[in-house]
Design an enzyme around this catalytic site. Structure first.
Site, short mmCIF file in Angstrom:
data_model
loop_
_atom_site.label_atom_id
_atom_site.label_comp_id
_atom_site.label_asym_id
_atom_site.label_seq_id
_atom_site.Cartn_x
_atom_site.Cartn_y
_atom_site.Cartn_z
N LYS A 6 0.86 -1.17 0.00
CA LYS A 6 0.00 0.00 0.00
C LYS A 6 0.90 1.23 0.00
CE LYS A 6 -3.63 2.44 2.44
NZ LYS A 6 -4.62 2.41 3.50
N LYS A 55 -2.07 -1.51 -3.92
CA LYS A 55 -2.93 -0.33 -3.88
C LYS A 55 -2.09 0.94 -3.96
CE LYS A 55 -6.03 2.00 -0.75
NZ LYS A 55 -6.55 2.03 0.59
C1 PBG Z 1 -7.50 3.60 5.34
C2 PBG Z 1 -7.76 3.42 3.90
C3 PBG Z 1 -7.53 4.37 2.88
C4 PBG Z 1 -8.04 3.82 1.71
C5 PBG Z 1 -8.54 2.55 2.01
N1 PBG Z 1 -8.34 2.31 3.38
C6 PBG Z 1 -6.99 5.74 2.97
C7 PBG Z 1 -5.65 5.96 3.46
O1 PBG Z 1 -4.83 5.07 3.66
O2 PBG Z 1 -5.36 7.13 3.75
C8 PBG Z 1 -8.05 4.53 0.37
C9 PBG Z 1 -9.06 4.05 -0.62
C10 PBG Z 1 -9.31 4.97 -1.75
O3 PBG Z 1 -8.63 6.01 -1.94
O4 PBG Z 1 -10.22 4.65 -2.54
N2 PBG Z 1 -6.66 2.80 5.99
#
Ligand code: PBG
Length: 335
Positions: free
Chosen positions: A202, A255
């Site tokens: 991520k 992601k």
């Molecule tokens: C939170 C989380 C996020 C997303 C999914 N889970 C945001 C972040 O890490 O700040 C982002 C999903 C998206 O942008 O569609 N843990």
């Protein structure tokens, strides 16, 4: 008239493209609604709300969520991931609301299970919606994100979600060692069948901006770069994948999706686990806004972007276009 010019060409790849029928026969990758996960936003209010930062996406009331699950099921969607908007008054430094059995997510899980028992319910494991600091982990006095102390809270959160009926828990926090700790905690409590879909790679991405607007979950201070990965790093994703696999993850996720197809393709070669990719809010918004301006063909671009993610190696795709794409694929398969 002279003879038309003809090359002596025995090998002509275009033969495999000569008609829709032949193209269908030799197609390497096919999208199917069963591989999509629909992300859904929920809140306590009795009214549904259009999300300003994500046109076309709604934050659902408890009743609205059940209705949306029914529509998604009818479109062929079989999995949803839940993202709660927690009222400011419930946000604390310790994110205690993340493991309250009567909280928004556990109540939604129980209601969804009762109404749609076969829908696969996935929950986000991270503290950001519940944290007064807006971070995925606990924040120490010096402003640092506390890895090991956070994991203890994440285990409480995942157990609370498992008790309420989550089929898959998806840690998106990027703390080190959380997959192994979650697996042990779930097993010890008798939840051997609850799966872990790990956000393995991520990235600290600007593409999450619209999502944070949807949940009011942006960090109150600093950024997420000490735990989410540096967008410049590809090899590091393999290291994360090896760890998650060893710690017992059932599915690995990359992601964002579209901007990180190389990472996905590398993980595909390095691991035999199912792979997921998340087409995130910024990717959604770019397509949506260009289409709204009349600059691109939304349907064609959505399906092409999802096909690209699948081709690069994703078995599972989390996308805000899940319902639309499922309908379009069903229509296309009849033509
Ligand atoms: C939170 C989380 C996020 C997303 C999914 N889970 C945001 C972040 O890490 O700040 C982002 C999903 C998206 O942008 O569609 N843990």
């Amino acid at each position: 008239m002279s003879e038309p010019f003809r090359l002596d060409l025995p090998i002509r790849p275009r033969r495999n493209r000569k008609s829709a029928g032949v193209r269908g026969l030799v197609r390497e990758h096919r999208l199917h609604p069963s591989q999509f996960v629909l992300p859904v936003f929920l809140h306590e209010d009795a009214q549904d709300h259009a999300i300003e930062s994500m046109p076309g996406v709604t934050r659902w009331s408890p009743d609205g969520l059940i209705a949306e699950a029914g529509r998604a099921w009818n479109d062929g969607i079989r999995a949803m991931v839940l993202f709660p908007k927690i009222p400011d008054a419930l946000k604390t430094a310790g994110a205690e609301a993340s493991y309250a059995d009567d909280g928004l997510v556990p109540r939604a899980l129980r209601a969804l299970k009762a109404a749609h028992p076969d829908m696969v319910l996935i929950t986000d494991v991270a503290l950001d919606p519940y944290s007064s600091m807006g971070h995925d982990g606990l924040v120490g006095d010096d402003g640092r994100i506390l890895n090991d102390a956070t994991i203890e809270v994440l285990c409480h959160q995942a157990l609370c979600q498992a008790r309420a009926g989550a089929d898959i828990v998806a840690p998106s926090d990027m703390m080190d060692g959380r997959v192994g700790a979650l697996r042990a905690a779930l097993d010890e409590a008798g939840f051997e069948d609850v799966s872990i879909m790990s956000y393995t790679a991520k990235y600290a991405s600007a593409y999450y901006g619209p999502f944070r607007g949807a949940l009011d979950s942006a960090p109150r201070g600093g950024d997420k770069k000490t735990y989410q990965m540096d967008p410049a790093n590809g090899r590091e994703a393999l290291r994360e994948a090896m760890l998650d696999e060893a710690e017992g993850a059932d599915v690995l996720m990359v992601k964002p999706g579209g901007p990180y197809l190389d990472v996905l393709a590398n993980l595909r070669r390095a691991s035999d686990l199912p792979l997921a990719a998340y087409q995130v809010s910024g990717e959604y918004l770019m397509i949506k806004s260009a289409a709204a301006a009349g600059w691109i063909d939304e349907r064609a671009v959505v399906l092409e972007s999802l096909t690209g993610i699948h081709r690069a190696g994703a078995d599972v795709i989390l996308t805000y276009f899940a319902r639309d794409a499922a309908r379009w694929i069903a229509e296309d398969s009849k033509s």
